[in-house]
Each structure stands twice: as C-alpha cells, then as structure tokens.
Design an enzyme around this catalytic site. Structure first.
Site, short mmCIF file in Angstrom:
data_model
loop_
_atom_site.label_atom_id
_atom_site.label_comp_id
_atom_site.label_asym_id
_atom_site.label_seq_id
_atom_site.Cartn_x
_atom_site.Cartn_y
_atom_site.Cartn_z
N GLN A 161 6.58 71.92 -6.58
CA GLN A 161 5.46 71.72 -5.72
C GLN A 161 4.90 73.15 -5.19
O GLN A 161 3.76 73.27 -5.26
CB GLN A 161 5.93 71.13 -4.34
CG GLN A 161 5.64 69.66 -4.49
CD GLN A 161 6.26 68.74 -3.32
OE1 GLN A 161 6.56 69.46 -2.42
NE2 GLN A 161 6.08 67.46 -3.18
N ARG A 193 4.92 67.24 -11.87
CA ARG A 193 4.94 66.71 -10.39
C ARG A 193 6.38 66.39 -9.80
O ARG A 193 6.39 65.40 -9.38
CB ARG A 193 3.77 65.88 -10.16
CG ARG A 193 2.59 66.38 -10.78
CD ARG A 193 1.40 65.88 -10.17
NE ARG A 193 0.50 66.89 -9.64
CZ ARG A 193 -0.66 66.72 -9.27
NH1 ARG A 193 -1.19 65.41 -9.63
NH2 ARG A 193 -1.34 67.34 -8.62
N SER A 202 -2.52 70.85 -7.33
CA SER A 202 -2.50 70.34 -5.89
C SER A 202 -3.23 71.37 -4.92
O SER A 202 -3.95 71.19 -4.15
CB SER A 202 -0.97 70.25 -5.52
OG SER A 202 -0.60 69.00 -6.15
N TYR A 246 0.61 58.87 -10.86
CA TYR A 246 -0.78 58.94 -11.41
C TYR A 246 -1.27 57.45 -11.34
O TYR A 246 -0.49 56.64 -11.41
CB TYR A 246 -0.98 59.45 -12.78
CG TYR A 246 -0.74 60.86 -12.98
CD1 TYR A 246 -1.43 61.88 -12.23
CD2 TYR A 246 0.33 61.39 -13.61
CE1 TYR A 246 -1.55 63.14 -12.56
CE2 TYR A 246 0.66 62.77 -13.61
CZ TYR A 246 -0.18 63.72 -13.16
OH TYR A 246 0.13 65.10 -13.00
N ASP A 274 2.37 74.04 -8.04
CA ASP A 274 1.50 73.06 -8.37
C ASP A 274 0.03 73.46 -8.10
O ASP A 274 -0.45 73.37 -7.18
CB ASP A 274 1.89 71.84 -7.93
CG ASP A 274 1.09 70.58 -8.26
OD1 ASP A 274 -0.05 70.76 -9.02
OD2 ASP A 274 1.53 69.47 -8.00
P1 NAD Z 1 -5.80 62.77 -9.31
O1 NAD Z 1 -6.65 63.93 -9.14
O2 NAD Z 1 -5.43 62.57 -10.51
O3 NAD Z 1 -6.40 61.58 -8.60
C1 NAD Z 1 -6.86 61.40 -7.36
C2 NAD Z 1 -6.62 60.05 -6.60
O4 NAD Z 1 -7.48 59.23 -7.12
C3 NAD Z 1 -5.21 59.28 -7.30
O5 NAD Z 1 -4.73 59.08 -6.04
C4 NAD Z 1 -5.59 58.06 -7.91
O6 NAD Z 1 -4.66 57.10 -7.47
C5 NAD Z 1 -7.12 57.71 -7.19
N1 NAD Z 1 -7.60 56.91 -8.35
C6 NAD Z 1 -7.86 56.76 -9.65
N2 NAD Z 1 -8.53 55.89 -9.78
C7 NAD Z 1 -9.21 55.30 -8.89
C8 NAD Z 1 -9.91 54.29 -8.54
N3 NAD Z 1 -10.71 53.54 -9.61
N4 NAD Z 1 -10.14 53.84 -7.30
C9 NAD Z 1 -9.57 54.43 -6.44
N5 NAD Z 1 -8.93 55.66 -6.66
C10 NAD Z 1 -8.72 55.90 -7.74
O7 NAD Z 1 -4.44 62.80 -8.08
P2 NAD Z 1 -3.72 64.21 -7.69
O8 NAD Z 1 -4.38 64.22 -6.30
O9 NAD Z 1 -3.56 65.18 -8.35
O10 NAD Z 1 -2.10 63.54 -7.47
C11 NAD Z 1 -1.90 61.95 -7.39
C12 NAD Z 1 -0.52 61.82 -6.77
O11 NAD Z 1 0.47 62.64 -7.49
C13 NAD Z 1 -0.26 62.48 -5.41
O12 NAD Z 1 -1.23 61.65 -4.41
C14 NAD Z 1 0.97 62.38 -5.16
O13 NAD Z 1 1.61 61.12 -4.65
C15 NAD Z 1 1.45 62.64 -6.58
N6 NAD Z 1 1.78 64.38 -6.50
C16 NAD Z 1 3.25 64.78 -6.47
C17 NAD Z 1 3.43 65.87 -6.22
C18 NAD Z 1 4.88 66.22 -6.42
O14 NAD Z 1 5.73 65.63 -5.89
N7 NAD Z 1 5.22 67.63 -6.84
C19 NAD Z 1 2.57 66.82 -6.51
C20 NAD Z 1 1.16 66.44 -6.62
C21 NAD Z 1 0.86 65.20 -6.58
#
Ligand code: NAD
Length: 377
Positions: A127, A122, A133, A226, A130
């Site tokens: 991106q 990530r 995403s 994460y 990904d």
């Molecule tokens: P994910 O599917 O792993 O999780 C979904 C969301 O649930 C996350 O935001 C996490 O913080 C939240 N979560 C976990 N436990 C929780 C709880 N007990 N209560 C409430 N919320 C909780 O996450 P995702 O969507 O795959 O990605 C997470 C983050 O990674 C993104 O928001 C972003 O900041 C980052 N990301 C970066 C890139 C990049 O830079 N290339 C790409 C994708 C995602």
C-alpha cells in the site's frame, strides 16, 4: 562506487509533478546513494533546487541520463529519453504499459529493468508503494473542488438572513480510491452525498464516509479488487436506477475506470439533456475516454447552456506539491529496501518486485501485462 540515481525534468506538457522531493532525497542520501537532478526540474512542483541538500544539479537531460544507474520519473520515458539512458539501467515510473509498445520494445533492446508503478500489486504490504492509489486520492479530492467551483449552487446548507439555502446534491460514481476521497471531500464541504459502484463491497465504505449508497441491484465484483465488465442486461438495470439519481444531482463526479480498458459510458447524452439546469459533471475517468458520452477528454463542454461537463486529464498534477511528495515516497518505499551499501540489489523472489517489473534482461516480465496483451490480440 555508490549508485547514481537521476531525476530528470518531466517533459510532458502540463506535467507539474516531479519524482523526488527534498525529504525523499535526504533519505536516499542517508542510504549512501548519489543523487543527480536536472536543474530546475522540481520548480513546476514549487520546490527550489536549494531545498535538495546534497543533490547534484545537472544542466541537461543528456548529461543526467548518461551516468544514471537508477532513474525516477513520473511520466513514461519517451523514446528520446530511453536512447539517452545507459544500457542496463533501472527505471521506475508510470509506464502506461498497454499504450507503450514501442517503449517496451526499446527498453528490452537496451536491457533496461523497468518498474511500472501501475503494476504495484494491490496487497496490504504494498500500500505504501501504490502510486495509482496515492494519485487517485488526489484526483478525487481535486475533482470535487473543480465541481464546487463550477457549480451553480453552494455545497453546504446555509441559514442566512435572506433565507435558508438547501445543500447541494452530489453524486459520486465509482467508489474506488478516487471516489472515496471524493465522497469525503464533498461531505466535508457540506453537500448531501450519494455514491454508486458496481462492486457491492463499496456500499459499506461509502456509508462509513457519510454517503447514501445507490442500490441498483447489480454487482460486478471482479478479481483482485477490480471491477469486471457488466453484461448488457446488467448495464440496462444499473442505468435505469442511476439515471434517476443523476437527474436529481447538482454535481456528479465520475471515477469509474477499468484498468487498461476504455472507461464504461455511464451517463448518456439523453440523460444529460434531462439533468438539472446548471448541473456539473466532473469526469475523472476522462483518461480512458470518460464515463459520460459527451465528455471531451481535456476539455470543458457546455451542453446547451444547461450542463457543464469537465473532462480533466492528469488531475493529480494540479496538486503538484503533495502529489510529488506522495509519489516520491511511493518510489522510495518500492526500491529502498533493496539498497544495500549504496548498491541496488533487487530480490527477484520478492512479490512486489516480481509483479511491478515490466522489463528485465531484454524481456517483458510482467505477467499481468502479458495476459492483457494476449486477451486483446
Ligand atoms: P479503479 O480506478 O480501477 O476504478 C474506480 C472504481 O470504479 C472502482 O471502485 C470500480 O469498481 C468502479 N467501477 C468500474 N466500472 C463501473 C461501473 N460501470 N459503474 C460504477 N462503478 C464502476 O479502482 P481503484 O480506485 O484503483 O481501486 C479499486 C479497488 O481496489 C479499491 O477500492 C480497493 O478495494 C482495491 N485496492 C486495494 C489496495 C490494496 O489492498 N493495497 C490498494 C488500492 C486499491
């Protein structure tokens, strides 16, 4: 001889996506690649065979895999599929590495170089590759549409001759990629949207999309973007504040996942019993067991005629055209930089290739996968 890139029919029941669309097929052909696709493989995603100009159509999976140097798939290959593949070929697909030990073993035995789309790092440069995403965004959108469909109320505020209708209150739990798209979608439909995530960094993102952030005073910022797992005390504090908001909501979309681990239980049965009559929970974390105690993955639960709890699986597959287009583009962006003179020349110094590879030369090479295996063994 140019490399032969093959795209089989997806055989998992309910999987409607395909790992290639006509646009990506054209781009690969321009790079000199020979593409073979199983006849009718794209029909579940509403693409016709005739749309794939220059792609060779093959009748059977056996014939297709036999000659393939590179294989694009959506769902992890089955053992049967792996057995049909040439030793030493390259496979790029979702692999659910933490659940696929026997597949990984077989890929090592067959010297298969596999890329697990879940492992794309990530980082900003990756991106466009990904797939977690791209598919999560689709799930977030569709999750809200499912919630609106089952809701007992309108989403927007309406001023009608029969009176003014209050807008629905929608709560999005987990503001990652799916959650943020869910916020945007619910907002577009005119609901009052609240959102919550354990990572404090998401507050600003939620607010920028027009949601009010539920502040529980607990932060679970973890490594690499994460979430970390919360302590019992933190969970209790989080719960008390959240419960109040849950009980005021008409529709809740939960997306809180921890990669490779069971989804945290955020909505208890007791709280469901106190929710508004007619409320709906769309549990997008169902793949990992769900964020609600009453979620039955793959089923709709009617809780005492009061609350409906949807536990949809493989939601992105329900939007197969755009999901396939985005996924095929992710695969193309991952591997096309290494197609030179119609040959695949992988650069093992490249950060994305190194991190996304699961198996290579008979060994498991994914450090992130090895770490989680060691941690859970
Ligand atoms: P994910 O599917 O792993 O999780 C979904 C969301 O649930 C996350 O935001 C996490 O913080 C939240 N979560 C976990 N436990 C929780 C709880 N007990 N209560 C409430 N919320 C909780 O996450 P995702 O969507 O795959 O990605 C997470 C983050 O990674 C993104 O928001 C972003 O900041 C980052 N990301 C970066 C890139 C990049 O830079 N290339 C790409 C994708 C995602």
């Amino acid at each position: 001889m140019p490399i032969c890139l093959a795209v089989p029919n997806e055989i998992l029941p309910g999987e409607r996506r395909i790992a290639l669309d006509p646009v990506v097929a054209k781009k690969l052909i321009e790079l000199g690649v020979d593409i073979c696709m199983q006849k009718g493989a794209a029909s579940s995603a509403h693409f016709k065979d005739e749309q794939f100009d220059g792609v060779k159509l093959i009748d059977t999976a056996e014939e297709l895999f036999k000659n393939a140097d590179v294989i694009f798939k959506v769902q992890p290959p089955t053992l049967d599929e792996l057995n049909m593949m040439k030793d030493g070929c390259v496979v790029a697909s979702f692999m659910t590495p933490h659940k696929s030990q026997s597949l990984i073993k077989r890929m090592c035995e067959k010297n298969i170089t596999s890329f697990a789309m879940e492992l794309v790092p990530r980082i900003t440069r990756a991106q466009s590759m990904d797939a977690l995403s791209s598919q999560a965004g689709i799930a977030g959108y569709k999750g809200v549409i499912m919630g609106a469909d089952k809701a007992a109320v309108f989403f927007p505020m309406l001023t009608t001759a029969a009176g003014t209708i209050r807008p629905a209150r929608v709560l999005i739990i987990g503001a990652g990629v799916a959650g943020l798209q869910a916020i945007a979608t619910a907002k577009r439909l005119g609901a009052i949207v609240e959102a919550y995530d354990v990572r404090s960094a998401t507050k600003e993102q939620c607010e920028s999309l027009g949601a009010k952030f539920v502040d529980t005073g607990v932060s679970a910022d973890g490594e690499g973007g994460y979430a970390r797992e919360l302590s019992d005390e933190e969970k209790q504090q989080q719960q008390q504040v959240l419960d109040k908001h849950i009980c005021l909501s008409d529709v809740i979309v939960t997306t809180a996942a921890i990669p490779g681990r069971p989804s945290p239980k955020i909505i208890s049965a007791e709280v469901v019993a106190n929710m508004k009559v007619g409320a709906v929970i769309v549990d997008l974390a169902s793949e990992g067991g769900g964020n609600c105690e009453l979620t039955q993955p793959g089923q709709n639960v009617d809780f005492e005629g009061r609350v409906t709890i949807l536990g949809p699986l493989n939601v992105a597959s329900q939007v197969p055209v755009h999901a396939s287009e985005m996924y095929a583009k992710n695969l193309f962006n991952l591997l096309s930089p290494f197609i030179k003179e119609a040959q695949l020349e992988l650069d093992w110094e490249d950060e994305v290739i190194k991190n996304t590879a699961l198996t290579h030369k008979g060994e498991i090479v994914a450090e992130r996968y090895k770490e989680t295996q060691e941690a859970t063994s």
